[in-house]
Design a protein around this motif. Sequence first.
Motif, PDB file in Angstrom:
ATOM      1  N   ASP A  65      21.631 -10.547   4.367  1.00  0.00           N
ATOM      2  CA  ASP A  65      22.065 -10.258   2.996  1.00  0.00           C
ATOM      3  C   ASP A  65      22.655 -11.498   2.308  1.00  0.00           C
ATOM      4  OD1 ASP A  65      24.125 -10.243   4.860  1.00  0.00           O
ATOM      5  OD2 ASP A  65      25.409  -8.947   3.631  1.00  0.00           O
ATOM      6  N   LYS A  66      22.935 -12.535   3.099  1.00  0.00           N
ATOM      7  CA  LYS A  66      23.590 -13.719   2.517  1.00  0.00           C
ATOM      8  C   LYS A  66      22.688 -14.943   2.495  1.00  0.00           C
ATOM      9  CE  LYS A  66      28.177 -12.326   4.098  1.00  0.00           C
ATOM     10  NZ  LYS A  66      27.888 -11.315   5.109  1.00  0.00           N
ATOM     11  N   THR A  67      21.542 -14.883   3.181  1.00  0.00           N
ATOM     12  CA  THR A  67      20.703 -16.087   3.288  1.00  0.00           C
ATOM     13  C   THR A  67      19.277 -15.806   2.827  1.00  0.00           C
ATOM     14  OG1 THR A  67      19.998 -15.540   5.538  1.00  0.00           O
ATOM     15  CG2 THR A  67      21.976 -16.901   5.324  1.00  0.00           C
ATOM     16  N   ILE A  68      18.579 -16.896   2.571  1.00  0.00           N
ATOM     17  CA  ILE A  68      17.149 -16.794   2.301  1.00  0.00           C
ATOM     18  C   ILE A  68      16.474 -18.022   2.912  1.00  0.00           C
ATOM     19  CG2 ILE A  68      17.423 -17.850  -0.010  1.00  0.00           C
ATOM     20  CD1 ILE A  68      15.013 -16.086  -0.821  1.00  0.00           C
ATOM     21  N   SER A  69      15.346 -17.828   3.562  1.00  0.00           N
ATOM     22  CA  SER A  69      14.659 -18.978   4.172  1.00  0.00           C
ATOM     23  C   SER A  69      13.886 -19.731   3.095  1.00  0.00           C
ATOM     24  CB  SER A  69      13.703 -18.511   5.267  1.00  0.00           C
ATOM     25  OG  SER A  69      12.616 -17.830   4.676  1.00  0.00           O
ATOM     26  N   GLU A  70      13.610 -20.982   3.360  1.00  0.00           N
ATOM     27  CA  GLU A  70      12.886 -21.798   2.384  1.00  0.00           C
ATOM     28  C   GLU A  70      11.495 -21.209   2.124  1.00  0.00           C
ATOM     29  OE1 GLU A  70      13.253 -26.489   1.504  1.00  0.00           O
ATOM     30  OE2 GLU A  70      12.498 -25.972   3.476  1.00  0.00           O
TER      31      GLU A  70
ATOM     32  N   GLY B 136      10.561 -20.734  -5.770  1.00  0.00           N
ATOM     33  CA  GLY B 136      11.424 -21.906  -5.600  1.00  0.00           C
ATOM     34  C   GLY B 136      12.755 -21.831  -6.335  1.00  0.00           C
ATOM     35  N   LYS B 137      13.017 -20.723  -7.062  1.00  0.00           N
ATOM     36  CA  LYS B 137      14.297 -20.625  -7.797  1.00  0.00           C
ATOM     37  C   LYS B 137      15.310 -19.878  -6.938  1.00  0.00           C
ATOM     38  CE  LYS B 137      12.443 -20.892 -12.418  1.00  0.00           C
ATOM     39  NZ  LYS B 137      11.022 -20.829 -11.980  1.00  0.00           N
ATOM     40  N   MET B 138      16.402 -20.551  -6.596  1.00  0.00           N
ATOM     41  CA  MET B 138      17.379 -19.942  -5.691  1.00  0.00           C
ATOM     42  C   MET B 138      17.998 -18.695  -6.299  1.00  0.00           C
ATOM     43  SD  MET B 138      18.049 -20.782  -2.647  1.00  0.00           S
ATOM     44  CE  MET B 138      19.648 -20.293  -2.083  1.00  0.00           C
TER      45      MET B 138
ATOM     46  N   TRP C  22       9.996 -19.844  -1.645  1.00  0.00           N
ATOM     47  CA  TRP C  22       8.791 -20.242  -2.363  1.00  0.00           C
ATOM     48  C   TRP C  22       7.816 -19.079  -2.508  1.00  0.00           C
ATOM     49  CZ3 TRP C  22       8.753 -24.239  -5.427  1.00  0.00           C
ATOM     50  CH2 TRP C  22       9.720 -25.227  -5.213  1.00  0.00           C
ATOM     51  N   ASN C  23       7.708 -18.270  -1.441  1.00  0.00           N
ATOM     52  CA  ASN C  23       6.760 -17.147  -1.506  1.00  0.00           C
ATOM     53  C   ASN C  23       7.188 -16.077  -2.503  1.00  0.00           C
ATOM     54  OD1 ASN C  23       5.176 -18.338   0.339  1.00  0.00           O
ATOM     55  ND2 ASN C  23       5.769 -17.054   2.084  1.00  0.00           N
ATOM     56  N   GLU C  24       8.487 -15.796  -2.531  1.00  0.00           N
ATOM     57  CA  GLU C  24       8.944 -14.643  -3.317  1.00  0.00           C
ATOM     58  C   GLU C  24       9.696 -15.006  -4.603  1.00  0.00           C
ATOM     59  OE1 GLU C  24      11.172 -12.061  -0.696  1.00  0.00           O
ATOM     60  OE2 GLU C  24       9.759 -12.493   0.934  1.00  0.00           O
TER      61      GLU C  24
ATOM     62  N   GLY D 238      23.964 -16.505  -5.295  1.00  0.00           N
ATOM     63  CA  GLY D 238      24.832 -16.093  -4.186  1.00  0.00           C
ATOM     64  C   GLY D 238      24.208 -16.152  -2.798  1.00  0.00           C
ATOM     65  N   LYS D 239      23.054 -16.775  -2.669  1.00  0.00           N
ATOM     66  CA  LYS D 239      22.419 -16.857  -1.348  1.00  0.00           C
ATOM     67  C   LYS D 239      22.550 -18.273  -0.774  1.00  0.00           C
ATOM     68  CE  LYS D 239      20.003 -12.848  -1.036  1.00  0.00           C
ATOM     69  NZ  LYS D 239      19.848 -11.932   0.052  1.00  0.00           N
ATOM     70  N   ILE D 240      22.525 -18.329   0.559  1.00  0.00           N
ATOM     71  CA  ILE D 240      22.527 -19.626   1.244  1.00  0.00           C
ATOM     72  C   ILE D 240      21.091 -19.915   1.678  1.00  0.00           C
ATOM     73  CG2 ILE D 240      23.331 -20.847   3.311  1.00  0.00           C
ATOM     74  CD1 ILE D 240      25.796 -18.887   3.190  1.00  0.00           C
ATOM     75  N   LEU D 241      20.606 -21.092   1.351  1.00  0.00           N
ATOM     76  CA  LEU D 241      19.238 -21.458   1.725  1.00  0.00           C
ATOM     77  C   LEU D 241      19.207 -21.924   3.185  1.00  0.00           C
ATOM     78  CD1 LEU D 241      16.305 -21.993   0.786  1.00  0.00           C
ATOM     79  CD2 LEU D 241      17.029 -24.326   0.209  1.00  0.00           C
ATOM     80  N   VAL D 242      18.337 -21.317   3.981  1.00  0.00           N
ATOM     81  CA  VAL D 242      18.159 -21.781   5.366  1.00  0.00           C
ATOM     82  C   VAL D 242      16.837 -22.525   5.436  1.00  0.00           C
ATOM     83  CG1 VAL D 242      18.009 -21.113   7.791  1.00  0.00           C
ATOM     84  CG2 VAL D 242      19.445 -19.795   6.230  1.00  0.00           C
TER      85      VAL D 242
END
Length: 447
Positions: free
Chosen positions: A280-285, A294-296, A289-291, A299-303
């Motif tokens: 709930d706090k992260t999103i993979s690179e 590329g726009k963060m 890009w897929n979903e 409130g998410k942390i990029l992994v």
Amino acid sequence: MVEFKEVKIPEGDLIQYKDGKLIIGDRPIIGRLRGDGIGLDISPVMENVVNAAIEKSYGGARAIAWCPLYAGLEGLQHYGSEFPEETVDAIRHLKIAIKGPFTTPIGEETHVCLNCAHQQDHGGTCDNCGHDDSVCPRFRSINVRFRQHLDLFACVRPIRYFEGVPAPNKYADKVDFIIFRENTEDVYAGYDFERGSETALAIIELIKERTGRQIRPDSGIGIKPISTFGTERLVRKALQWAVDHDLPSVTLVHKGNIMKFTEGSFAKWGYELAEREFGDKTISEKRLWNEYDGKMPEGKILVKDRIADSIFQQIQTRPDEYSVLALPNLNGDYMSDAAIALVGGLGLGPGANMSDEIGLFEATHGTAPKYTGMDKVNPGSLILSAVMMLDYMGWSEAAELIIKGMEQSIRDAEVTYDLARLMNREGREGVNELSCSGFGQAIIDRM
Ligand code: NAD
């Protein structure tokens, strides 16, 4: 109540660990190991600075109850051992401690003097400094033994720039990240077998039998274990740090293009853990890009992950793209030292070795024996390690005050000889070279 022989636990609050969290009272008891060599100079300065910051921040409502613990030369004096078991037990009991550097024998000699780090082939009086109670038989690194005995699996190193410090990198002012290095596995785990030894030959034979491939029989053999367990607890710590400190990304660094099932798995298991426990706090690179094109999302942390050789370039060319790095042991070791050079060197590099329950904060430089007792060296590394410790305790107001004081001292060029020398070399005017304790006072004056 745990009984100790030499350790005198002061009045105060024992730190507790419950449900994955530290419980810290207003008078926490914290272990303090002065270390050898210049540890004796920097340790009291660190203590003064920390006490002053706490006093200024909380006006007496909070204070640390420092508990002296002994290893190295002081271990020898108190227990007749450079690595006393009681000290390890006390750190386990107190949960947080801070330490100066310790002498490690490096040559072939049989004995080492813990007063001046001189190595020689006999006990008794030191041939260099003349002390007759400081020479002991050579031993394995005290730092490594603390890590192993306390299972301190994460080596944590914040790397940041201080304005005014002459640094070799053009983008030094953009450097502000923290390194989480796995401390117990990889080729550093100690499975290292001599050429021609029974184990090396047996491994070579086994590999041939199972894979048909021939390792040259005159090879030394090292084993590189990287486990799911070891990876997950390290990456979990790095992710939790990013969550607690509101940081934008966690980068898994690996060499999985070549070592798929060790380094590659480190990244794979890291991503899986992030998804499973921090979904709930992260999103993979990849998902970014897929979903999200590329726009963060807010409130998410990029992994993300990076190949080790490319990250060594990127911390120099694009350091601001990184905030938390998680690495296996060997590359983490190289990265920790390479990164600190970006911002001007070891004098100001703080560090800690941690498990889930225990935090052992430490100066990252050595004992610099030639400067022992001269009140000369830079106490910055130990002071910044104490800042990390205060942050870890949740006493961030005091941590920030120290940073503020140090930033201003460096800006004012009120610094110890090492920074003064660099500043003078750059033609900076008005540099005031201070003693070790003088620098501590300059920080206090500017809080
Ligand atoms: P060192 O870090 O003690 O010294 C390297 C250089 O940096 C020297 O020129 C020294 O004068 C300078 N320096 C170190 N700390 C400084 C400070 N706070 N301010 C200004 N200048 C500083 O490394 P070394 O000479 O390779 O090792 C000496 C001893 O320290 C050895 O016994 C080694 O094993 C031990 N050591 C301990 C640790 C540790 O306990 N974490 C780390 C490294 C080395």
